[in-house]
Design a protein around this motif. Sequence first.
Motif, mmCIF file in Angstrom:
data_model
loop_
_atom_site.group_PDB
_atom_site.id
_atom_site.type_symbol
_atom_site.label_atom_id
_atom_site.label_comp_id
_atom_site.label_asym_id
_atom_site.label_seq_id
_atom_site.Cartn_x
_atom_site.Cartn_y
_atom_site.Cartn_z
ATOM 1 N N GLN A 16 0.826 -1.216 0.000
ATOM 2 C CA GLN A 16 0.000 0.000 0.000
ATOM 3 C C GLN A 16 0.858 1.261 0.000
ATOM 4 N N LYS A 17 1.980 1.250 0.713
ATOM 5 C CA LYS A 17 2.862 2.424 0.749
ATOM 6 C C LYS A 17 3.425 2.719 -0.641
ATOM 7 N N ILE A 18 3.844 1.681 -1.348
ATOM 8 C CA ILE A 18 4.405 1.857 -2.689
ATOM 9 C C ILE A 18 3.327 2.361 -3.653
ATOM 10 N N THR A 19 2.190 1.702 -3.637
ATOM 11 C CA THR A 19 1.088 2.089 -4.530
ATOM 12 C C THR A 19 0.641 3.520 -4.250
ATOM 13 N N ALA A 20 0.473 3.865 -2.979
ATOM 14 C CA ALA A 20 0.022 5.214 -2.622
ATOM 15 C C ALA A 20 1.041 6.265 -3.040
ATOM 16 N N PHE A 21 2.325 5.983 -2.847
ATOM 17 C CA PHE A 21 3.348 6.941 -3.227
ATOM 18 C C PHE A 21 3.246 7.278 -4.714
ATOM 19 N N TYR A 22 3.213 6.258 -5.557
ATOM 20 C CA TYR A 22 3.192 6.517 -6.995
ATOM 21 C C TYR A 22 1.846 7.059 -7.470
ATOM 22 N N ARG A 23 0.768 6.708 -6.786
ATOM 23 C CA ARG A 23 -0.529 7.304 -7.118
ATOM 24 C C ARG A 23 -0.498 8.801 -6.824
ATOM 25 N N ASN A 24 0.108 9.177 -5.716
ATOM 26 C CA ASN A 24 0.215 10.601 -5.369
ATOM 27 C C ASN A 24 1.109 11.353 -6.354
ATOM 28 N N VAL A 25 2.190 10.725 -6.794
ATOM 29 C CA VAL A 25 3.052 11.343 -7.809
ATOM 30 C C VAL A 25 2.240 11.584 -9.083
ATOM 31 N N SER A 26 1.445 10.593 -9.467
ATOM 32 C CA SER A 26 0.660 10.727 -10.707
ATOM 33 C C SER A 26 -0.392 11.834 -10.594
ATOM 34 N N LYS A 27 -0.940 12.037 -9.391
ATOM 35 C CA LYS A 27 -1.901 13.131 -9.199
ATOM 36 C C LYS A 27 -1.204 14.487 -9.267
ATOM 37 N N LYS A 28 -0.038 14.562 -8.644
ATOM 38 C CA LYS A 28 0.694 15.835 -8.608
ATOM 39 C C LYS A 28 1.201 16.235 -9.993
ATOM 40 N N TYR A 29 1.658 15.244 -10.762
ATOM 41 C CA TYR A 29 2.234 15.514 -12.078
ATOM 42 C C TYR A 29 1.362 14.913 -13.173
ATOM 43 N N LYS A 30 0.058 15.132 -13.080
ATOM 44 C CA LYS A 30 -0.885 14.454 -13.975
ATOM 45 C C LYS A 30 -0.666 14.737 -15.458
ATOM 46 N N HIS A 31 -0.025 15.845 -15.796
ATOM 47 C CA HIS A 31 0.181 16.167 -17.212
ATOM 48 C C HIS A 31 1.489 15.596 -17.770
ATOM 49 N N THR A 32 2.380 15.135 -16.887
ATOM 50 C CA THR A 32 3.677 14.648 -17.361
ATOM 51 C C THR A 32 4.011 13.229 -16.908
ATOM 52 N N TYR A 33 3.290 12.698 -15.933
ATOM 53 C CA TYR A 33 3.606 11.375 -15.379
ATOM 54 C C TYR A 33 2.512 10.408 -15.823
ATOM 55 N N SER A 34 2.864 9.518 -16.733
ATOM 56 C CA SER A 34 1.860 8.638 -17.331
ATOM 57 C C SER A 34 1.492 7.480 -16.406
#
Length: 102
Positions: A16-34
């Motif tokens: 869950q920690k790994i999944t949540a971390f990368y989900r948060n990255v994708s939300k923060k950088y939604k236009h550049t992080y696929s």
Amino acid sequence: MNAPSYTYIIKKRCAQKITAFYRNVSKKYKHTYSEELMHKNADDAYNSMYQIERTLLRREPTISRWSGYHMANTDKWYFAYTIDGDTITIVDACHAQNMHDK
């Protein structure tokens, strides 16, 4: 001499920690992080856990909440784990940028 063969158990909290971390990255950088990069990064983190006690060597924990566990790290992730015989149980994960006591 052959390296020991381990069985790895990854606790839900760790995943869950790994999944949540990368989900948060994708939300923060939604236009550049696929979404594909998000899945690749998460897969890389999961796969690196299988190198614990092989290429990721045992260390003393550097944060107090992991006292009593072993710790191993890649360049991006730190893992807390236990060893019981030939079974390695990964109980927690923390991204390198978040490795500090709260």
